[in-house]
Write an enzyme that holds these catalytic residues in place. Structure first.
Site, PDB file in Angstrom:
ATOM      1  CB  SER A 144      -0.885   0.006   1.251  1.00  0.00           C
ATOM      2  OG  SER A 144      -1.487   1.268   1.457  1.00  0.00           O
ATOM      3  CE1 TYR A 169      -4.323  -2.198   4.687  1.00  0.00           C
ATOM      4  CE2 TYR A 169      -3.663   0.026   4.058  1.00  0.00           C
ATOM      5  CZ  TYR A 169      -4.029  -1.258   3.706  1.00  0.00           C
ATOM      6  OH  TYR A 169      -4.093  -1.610   2.371  1.00  0.00           O
TER       7      TYR A 169
END
Length: 352
Positions: A144, A169
Site C-alpha cells: 500500500s 494498517y
C-alpha cells in the site's frame, strides 16, 4: 500458457477485477475470500456473482464452481486458518499466488487493530509458508502507498525509506514486505510487492471516499472534507491497477547482482525480491477531486469541513517509473473519465 493461480481476496474490489482479467486470458483460477462484514457483504456476493458464483451455494471450506468460467472455482476460507491453508496449497498445485486478501482500511485499524494482525500478519505467514513448501513460481502481493507514512519527499519512490508509518494498517503492509524478503532470501522464493495508490472505480469499496461522496451527494447529505480540503491523493483507476497486477505476474524477480550492502536499496535485493508502486503519478487536490464528482453527478456537494483524521497522510504521489520499465505499462486514466464511469456504475447498481 495456462497457469493455475490462487487469487486471495477474490470477493474484494481489486481481487474480483483481477480474477476477471486472468480468466479472460485463459488462466485457471482458484478464488479465496472469507467474505467478512467489514463492509456490506452483499456487495462482495454481487461481485462474486459476476464471476458466476451463486451466493446460495457458498459454504465454508467447500469449493463452488463458476457458472460462467469453467476454469474458475471459489472457496470461502480465512487466510489465518493455518491447517486449511496448508491443505489448500498441498492439494491444488498452484503455479502462481496473487495475495490481495487482507483487512483493509486505514481508519478501521485504529478501532480494531486485532483484525489487522490476524489477517495481514497471521494470514500472510500462511501464504508465505504455502508458497515455500509447494514450489510456487512467483508470489505477488498487495502492499500500500500508506507505507510511506511521514515521508515528505515526493514523488514517493520505492527506493526511499518507509521507516515511519502512521497507521497500524500501514505497519502491517510494511511488515508484509519485510516478511516476503525473508522468504525470498531464505528459500529463494520470488516475491513482488505492489504498493497501490488510492484505487477507485466501479465495484469499489463503500468505506472509501468515491463511494462515500457519490452516495452523500446523490442523497442530499453533506460530505465530510478532512483537513479542510487541504490534501492531495494519487487516484488510480481500477483498470490500471489490474493491468499492473496481471503484467507483473510475468516479471519474476531474479535478484539484483549489483545490490550494494553499504548503500542498500529498499526496492531490490540480491534475493529474488521486488517492490513496485502502482499509481497514476498525478496527485489531485482534494477539492479538485470533489469537483470531478460534482461534475459527473451534475450537482454541487454540501461540504462539512473537518480537521485531519488520525492515521491520514497529507499527500500521496507515486513514482511508477520502475513499473513502467518492468512491464511497459504505467497508469494514466484521467480522473474525470474514471469518476464518470464510477458514478454511472453506482447509479446503475443502486438503481438511482
Amino acid at each position: 500458457m495456462n497457469r493455475k493461480i490462487l487469487v486471495t481476496g477474490a470477493a474484494g474490489f481489486i481481487g474480483n477485477a483481477v480474477c476477471h482479467s486472468l480468466l479472460k486470458a485463459g488462466d485457471t483460477i482458484v478464488g479465496l475470500d472469507n467474505i467478512n462484514d467489514y463492509y456490506e457483504p452483499q456487495l462482495k456476493f454481487d461481485r462474486l456473482k459476476t464471476l458466476g458464483i451463486n451466493k446460495d451455494k457458498i459454504e465454508w471450506y467447500k469449493f463452488v464452481n463458476s457458472a460462467i468460467y469453467p476454469q474458475f472455482k471459489f472457496i470461502r476460507m480465512n487466510l489465518e486458518d493455518t491447517k486449511a491453508m496448508a491443505m489448500l496449497f498441498a492439494n491444488e498445485n498452484f503455479d502462481i499466488v496473487i495475495n490481495l486478501g487482507a483487512q483493509a482500511g486505514v481508519r478501521y485499524s485504529i478501532e480494531n487493530p486485532q483484525a489487522y494482525i490476524e489477517s495481514n500478519l497471521d494470514g500472510f505467514i500462511n501464504i508465505l509458508e504455502g508458497c515455500r513448501h509447494n514450489k510456487i513460481k512467483h508470489l505477488v502481493y498487495a502492499s500500500s502507498s500508506s507505507v510511506y507514512g511521514l515521508n515528505g519527499k515526493v514523488p514517493f519512490s520505492e527506493h526511499d525509506s518507509i521507516a515511519h508509518p502512521v497507521s497500524l494498517y500501514a505497519a502491517t503492509k510494511k511488515s508484509n514486505e519485510l516478511m516476503a524478503h525473508c522468504y525470498s532470501k531464505l528459500y529463494n522464493l520470488p516475491t513482488t510487492g505492489l504498493r497501490f495508490f488510492t484505487v477507485y472505480g466501479p465495484w469499489g469499496r463503500p468505506d472509501m471516499s468515491p463511494f462515500l461522496f457519490i452516495d452523500a451527494i446523490l442523497h442530499n447529505r453533506p460530505i465530510k472534507v478532512f483537513n479542510n480540503g487541504d490534501m492531495l491523493r494519487d487516484f488510480t483507476y481500477i483498470d490500471d491497477i489490474v493491468q499492473g497486477v496481471t503484467r507483473i505476474v510475468d516479471v519474476i524477480p531474479q535478484g539484483n547482482s549489483n545490490w550494494d550492502s553499504l548503500q542498500p536499496d529498499p526496492a531490490s535485493s540480491p534475493a529474488p525480491y521486488a517492490i513496485y508502486n502502482i499509481g497514476n503519478q498525478h496527485p489531485i487536490k482534494l477539492m479538485d477531486y470533489i469537483h470531478c464528482i460534482e461534475n459527473a453527478i451534475g450537482r454541487e456537494a454540501d461540504k462539512d469541513f473537518l480537521p485531519m483524521q488520525p492515521g491520514d497522510v497529507y499527500q500521496t504521489y507515486a513514482d511508477s517509473s520502475s513499473l513502467g520499465r518492468a512491464t511497459g505499462f504505467t497508469p494514466a486514466t484521467p480522473l474525470q473519465q474514471g469518476i464518470n464511469k464510477t458514478v454511472d456504475w453506482f447509479k446503475n447498481y443502486y438503481a438511482l
